[in-house]
Design a protein around this motif. Structure first.
Motif, PDB file in Angstrom:
ATOM      1  N   LYS A  22      51.548  44.944  49.979  1.00 10.78           N
ATOM      2  CA  LYS A  22      50.796  43.545  49.585  1.00 10.78           C
ATOM      3  C   LYS A  22      49.633  43.775  48.829  1.00 10.78           C
ATOM      4  N   VAL A  23      49.507  42.440  47.661  1.00 11.11           N
ATOM      5  CA  VAL A  23      48.508  42.573  46.898  1.00 11.11           C
ATOM      6  C   VAL A  23      47.407  42.027  47.849  1.00 11.11           C
ATOM      7  N   LEU A  24      46.242  42.620  47.249  1.00  9.26           N
ATOM      8  CA  LEU A  24      44.754  42.343  47.992  1.00  9.26           C
ATOM      9  C   LEU A  24      44.015  41.518  46.683  1.00  9.26           C
ATOM     10  N   GLY A  38      37.256  34.700  48.048  1.00 10.15           N
ATOM     11  CA  GLY A  38      38.617  34.000  47.930  1.00 10.15           C
ATOM     12  C   GLY A  38      38.829  33.561  46.613  1.00 10.15           C
ATOM     13  N   THR A  39      40.206  33.467  46.318  1.00  7.12           N
ATOM     14  CA  THR A  39      40.523  33.272  44.953  1.00  7.12           C
ATOM     15  C   THR A  39      41.340  32.069  45.104  1.00  7.12           C
ATOM     16  N   LEU A  40      41.275  31.077  43.876  1.00  4.01           N
ATOM     17  CA  LEU A  40      42.360  30.058  43.947  1.00  4.01           C
ATOM     18  C   LEU A  40      43.792  30.556  43.765  1.00  4.01           C
ATOM     19  N   ILE A  98      53.146  40.097  40.635  1.00  7.63           N
ATOM     20  CA  ILE A  98      51.652  39.578  40.846  1.00  7.63           C
ATOM     21  C   ILE A  98      51.552  38.354  40.255  1.00  7.63           C
ATOM     22  N   ALA A  99      51.084  37.442  40.816  1.00 15.22           N
ATOM     23  CA  ALA A  99      50.528  35.942  40.370  1.00 15.22           C
ATOM     24  C   ALA A  99      49.219  36.520  39.311  1.00 15.22           C
ATOM     25  N   ILE A 100      49.431  36.211  38.134  1.00 14.43           N
ATOM     26  CA  ILE A 100      48.085  36.351  37.153  1.00 14.43           C
ATOM     27  C   ILE A 100      47.371  35.309  36.881  1.00 14.43           C
ATOM     28  N   LEU A 138      39.640  14.667  48.760  1.00 12.69           N
ATOM     29  CA  LEU A 138      38.696  14.114  49.986  1.00 12.69           C
ATOM     30  C   LEU A 138      39.377  14.853  51.141  1.00 12.69           C
ATOM     31  N   LYS A 139      38.377  15.511  52.159  1.00 12.78           N
ATOM     32  CA  LYS A 139      39.047  16.183  53.146  1.00 12.78           C
ATOM     33  C   LYS A 139      38.276  15.859  54.457  1.00 12.78           C
ATOM     34  N   LEU A 140      39.219  15.561  55.450  1.00 12.32           N
ATOM     35  CA  LEU A 140      38.521  15.320  56.687  1.00 12.32           C
ATOM     36  C   LEU A 140      38.494  16.702  57.727  1.00 12.32           C
ATOM     37  N   GLY A 146      41.006  38.368  47.312  1.00 11.68           N
ATOM     38  CA  GLY A 146      39.813  38.148  47.970  1.00 11.68           C
ATOM     39  C   GLY A 146      39.860  38.783  49.419  1.00 11.68           C
ATOM     40  N   GLY A 147      40.867  38.915  49.935  1.00 11.62           N
ATOM     41  CA  GLY A 147      41.066  39.556  51.332  1.00 11.62           C
ATOM     42  C   GLY A 147      40.739  38.309  52.329  1.00 11.62           C
ATOM     43  N   GLN A 148      40.332  37.111  51.999  1.00 13.31           N
ATOM     44  CA  GLN A 148      39.690  36.290  52.846  1.00 13.31           C
ATOM     45  C   GLN A 148      41.105  35.526  53.875  1.00 13.31           C
ATOM     46  N   SER A 149      42.287  35.737  53.426  1.00 15.15           N
ATOM     47  CA  SER A 149      43.355  35.716  54.295  1.00 15.15           C
ATOM     48  C   SER A 149      43.976  36.519  54.856  1.00 15.15           C
ATOM     49  N   LEU A 150      44.290  37.708  53.966  1.00 16.89           N
ATOM     50  CA  LEU A 150      45.016  38.794  54.252  1.00 16.89           C
ATOM     51  C   LEU A 150      44.380  39.419  55.236  1.00 16.89           C
ATOM     52  N   VAL A 151      43.231  39.835  55.119  1.00 13.43           N
ATOM     53  CA  VAL A 151      42.323  40.974  56.106  1.00 13.43           C
ATOM     54  C   VAL A 151      42.408  40.155  57.391  1.00 13.43           C
ATOM     55  N   GLY A 198      45.947  24.925  53.211  1.00 12.11           N
ATOM     56  CA  GLY A 198      45.212  25.399  51.897  1.00 12.11           C
ATOM     57  C   GLY A 198      45.002  24.070  51.003  1.00 12.11           C
ATOM     58  N   ASP A 199      43.667  23.885  50.681  1.00  7.29           N
ATOM     59  CA  ASP A 199      43.442  22.893  49.723  1.00  7.29           C
ATOM     60  C   ASP A 199      43.938  23.017  48.169  1.00  7.29           C
ATOM     61  N   TRP A 200      43.719  24.325  47.704  1.00  6.70           N
ATOM     62  CA  TRP A 200      44.041  24.380  46.204  1.00  6.70           C
ATOM     63  C   TRP A 200      45.548  23.889  45.970  1.00  6.70           C
TER      64      TRP A 200
HETATM   65  C1  LIG Z   1      36.715  31.173  57.890  1.00 11.92           C
HETATM   66  C2  LIG Z   1      37.746  31.047  56.838  1.00 11.92           C
HETATM   67  C3  LIG Z   1      37.808  29.591  56.389  1.00 11.92           C
HETATM   68  C4  LIG Z   1      38.668  29.128  55.306  1.00 11.92           C
HETATM   69  N1  LIG Z   1      38.800  27.827  55.254  1.00 11.92           N
HETATM   70  C5  LIG Z   1      39.670  27.390  54.213  1.00 11.92           C
HETATM   71  C6  LIG Z   1      39.729  26.239  53.819  1.00 11.92           C
HETATM   72  O1  LIG Z   1      39.015  25.152  54.428  1.00 11.92           O
HETATM   73  N2  LIG Z   1      40.716  25.691  52.730  1.00 11.92           N
HETATM   74  C7  LIG Z   1      41.521  26.728  52.137  1.00 11.92           C
HETATM   75  O2  LIG Z   1      41.946  26.152  51.251  1.00 11.92           O
HETATM   76  N3  LIG Z   1      41.493  27.993  52.569  1.00 11.92           N
HETATM   77  C8  LIG Z   1      40.530  28.449  53.583  1.00 11.92           C
HETATM   78  N4  LIG Z   1      40.487  29.636  53.840  1.00 11.92           N
HETATM   79  C9  LIG Z   1      41.240  30.524  52.992  1.00 11.92           C
HETATM   80  C10 LIG Z   1      40.810  31.135  51.816  1.00 11.92           C
HETATM   81  O3  LIG Z   1      40.564  29.885  50.908  1.00 11.92           O
HETATM   82  C11 LIG Z   1      41.376  32.494  50.853  1.00 11.92           C
HETATM   83  O4  LIG Z   1      40.480  32.850  50.118  1.00 11.92           O
HETATM   84  C12 LIG Z   1      42.771  32.026  50.518  1.00 11.92           C
HETATM   85  O5  LIG Z   1      43.772  31.494  51.188  1.00 11.92           O
HETATM   86  C13 LIG Z   1      43.315  33.502  49.790  1.00 11.92           C
HETATM   87  O6  LIG Z   1      42.726  33.761  48.777  1.00 11.92           O
HETATM   88  P1  LIG Z   1      42.450  35.336  48.727  1.00 11.92           P
HETATM   89  O7  LIG Z   1      41.879  35.612  47.469  1.00 11.92           O
HETATM   90  O8  LIG Z   1      41.427  35.612  49.601  1.00 11.92           O
HETATM   91  O9  LIG Z   1      43.682  36.094  49.037  1.00 11.92           O
HETATM   92  P2  LIG Z   1      44.121  37.402  49.983  1.00 11.92           P
HETATM   93  O10 LIG Z   1      43.586  37.161  51.175  1.00 11.92           O
HETATM   94  O11 LIG Z   1      43.605  38.671  49.372  1.00 11.92           O
HETATM   95  O12 LIG Z   1      45.715  37.183  50.018  1.00 11.92           O
HETATM   96  C14 LIG Z   1      46.286  36.015  50.637  1.00 11.92           C
HETATM   97  C15 LIG Z   1      47.971  36.448  50.522  1.00 11.92           C
HETATM   98  O13 LIG Z   1      48.329  35.996  49.077  1.00 11.92           O
HETATM   99  C16 LIG Z   1      48.706  37.224  48.463  1.00 11.92           C
HETATM  100  N5  LIG Z   1      48.165  37.356  47.266  1.00 11.92           N
HETATM  101  C17 LIG Z   1      46.882  37.268  46.759  1.00 11.92           C
HETATM  102  N6  LIG Z   1      46.397  37.228  45.522  1.00 11.92           N
HETATM  103  C18 LIG Z   1      47.570  37.526  44.881  1.00 11.92           C
HETATM  104  C19 LIG Z   1      48.262  37.735  43.661  1.00 11.92           C
HETATM  105  N7  LIG Z   1      47.379  37.578  42.529  1.00 11.92           N
HETATM  106  N8  LIG Z   1      49.508  37.878  43.454  1.00 11.92           N
HETATM  107  C20 LIG Z   1      50.354  38.168  44.385  1.00 11.92           C
HETATM  108  N9  LIG Z   1      50.153  37.939  45.944  1.00 11.92           N
HETATM  109  C21 LIG Z   1      48.840  37.559  45.792  1.00 11.92           C
HETATM  110  C22 LIG Z   1      48.295  38.538  49.282  1.00 11.92           C
HETATM  111  O14 LIG Z   1      49.375  39.557  49.257  1.00 11.92           O
HETATM  112  C23 LIG Z   1      48.527  37.710  50.796  1.00 11.92           C
HETATM  113  O15 LIG Z   1      49.668  37.713  51.184  1.00 11.92           O
HETATM  114  C24 LIG Z   1      39.531  30.285  54.688  1.00 11.92           C
HETATM  115  C25 LIG Z   1      39.497  31.617  55.183  1.00 11.92           C
HETATM  116  C26 LIG Z   1      38.575  31.949  56.294  1.00 11.92           C
HETATM  117  C27 LIG Z   1      38.341  33.369  56.526  1.00 11.92           C
END
Ligand SMILES: Cc1cc2nc3c(=O)[nH]c(=O)nc-3n(C[C@H](O)[C@H](O)[C@H](O)COP(=O)(O)OP(=O)(O)OC[C@H]3O[C@@H](n4cnc5c(N)ncnc54)[C@H](O)[C@@H]3O)c2cc1C
Length: 306
Positions: free
Chosen positions: A29-31, A111-113, A167-169, A185-187, A33-38, A124-126
């Motif tokens: 898996k690609v890492l 986290g990344t878009l 990889i999504a670049i 707008l977000k509730l 921002g790790g904010q969803s994967l971790v 996910g908002d984006w």
């Molecule tokens: C407490 C908390 C609250 C949150 N609230 C919100 C919210 O309100 N709205 C919202 O939209 N999101 C929210 N998120 C999610 C956040 O936006 C994440 O940053 C986002 O969903 C994933 O981006 P990331 O860069 O962290 O991806 P990662 O966690 O690194 O990866 C997520 C997934 O995408 C894959 N991936 C990532 N980048 C690539 C790439 N370039 N190419 C191929 N695969 C890739 C990874 O392999 C993995 O499967 C929240 C997260 C947390 C922890």
């Protein structure tokens, strides 16, 4: 809980990263921002054998506009970069409005878009913002690059069309055909929460007539909902109160909300209608071609609506 055992590689080039993904044979898996994967790994909902950390690859942290107006957001551009962007408020009001509403500052710093699009969370908002803007994702694999519309990129909750060695670049937003306006707008139950209801609206006007419209919904179905009929109603006419009401009704009808602890399906549908009207009212004839300046983020359309 601790994640399962995994190998970790931090390549310095895209080519090397793709080779590691090939070696991972579907178990890598690609890492980003790790904010969803971790969090998923810690809960053991995801147990990749190999993590390919792309954070050491240079030149992926940009967001910029080409000479023709195309906006490009690199795979390592953080939510916070977009929140603080000097480019977005004037050029992309819908993105400018959404950026400060993603999670909380800690998550936004990492986290990344592009990661959010890849993660394909229906909340996910984006994804809604990019669908409303007609955006796409550029993927790179062993045989080259391809471009995929965001509307086709997500195949289901937490599923996308990427091959295991792609990889999504970058994410790409096409150039405007008129003056851009719109908002997000977000509730949410509390600041930093995922959307109970999120509405993205992006319109372009020329001479008071809508030349392009996009509306998409977050959190009111098992996937990001593109409100195609609502957008079609707006296109080719002025943003009159009647047109806005009609579009808002069609967007509410397109929503697929479920009653849960956050509210009834009826309430969520009502909020979709309300948000569409609220965003478009600020964009309409009274605002006229001033709409871009009227909606800088984090301006009125960036208000949290909790
Ligand atoms: C407490 C908390 C609250 C949150 N609230 C919100 C919210 O309100 N709205 C919202 O939209 N999101 C929210 N998120 C999610 C956040 O936006 C994440 O940053 C986002 O969903 C994933 O981006 P990331 O860069 O962290 O991806 P990662 O966690 O690194 O990866 C997520 C997934 O995408 C894959 N991936 C990532 N980048 C690539 C790439 N370039 N190419 C191929 N695969 C890739 C990874 O392999 C993995 O499967 C929240 C997260 C947390 C922890």
């Amino acid at each position: 809980m601790y994640p399962s055992r995994f190998r970790y590689e931090a390549p310095r080039s895209l080519g090397e990263a793709i080779r590691w993904l090939q070696e991972g044979a579907g178990e890598a898996k690609v890492l980003a921002g790790g904010q969803s994967l971790v969090p998923l790994m810690k809960l053991r909902f995801a147990s990749p054998e190999l993590l390919v950390d792309i954070n050491n690859i240079g030149g992926l942290d940009y967001h910029r506009q080409d000479a023709d107006g195309t906006l490009r957001v690199g795979a390592l551009c953080r939510h916070a970069d977009l929140e603080r962007s000097a480019l977005l408020p004037g050029k992309q009001p819908t993105m400018a409005a959404a950026a400060p509403l993603i999670a909380d500052p800690i998550v936004r710093n990492r986290g990344t878009l592009v990661g959010s699009l890849c993660h394909a969370d229906p909340q996910g908002d984006w994804a809604s913002v990019m669908v409303a803007l007609g955006g796409s994702v550029v993927a790179q694999g062993p045989t080259g690059r391809r471009t995929i519309a965001v509307a086709d990129f997500v195949t289901g909750p937490f599923e996308n069309v990427l091959a295991p060695d792609e990889i999504a670049i970058e994410a790409v937003v096409p150039p405007h055909r008129g003056t851009p306006a719109g908002g997000y707008l977000k509730l949410e139950r509390r600041v930093g929460d995922f959307a109970t209801v999120g509405v993205a609206v992006a319109v372009e006007t020329s001479g008071g007539i809508v030349t392009r419209a996009g509306i998409a919904l977050t959190g009111v179905g098992g996937f990001t909902i593109a409100c195609t009929e609502a957008a079609e109603v707006l296109t080719g006419q002025a943003l009159t109160p009647q047109a806005i009401e009609q579009a808002a009704g069609l967007a509410a009808a397109a929503a697929r909300p479920r009653t849960d602890h956050r509210g009834s399906a009826e309430y969520k549908r009502h909020m979709v209608r309300t948000f569409v009207v609220r965003i478009l009212d600020r964009t309409g004839p009274a605002a006229g071609e001033q709409a871009v300046g009227a909606l800088p983020g984090p301006g009125p359309a960036a208000e949290r609506a909790a």
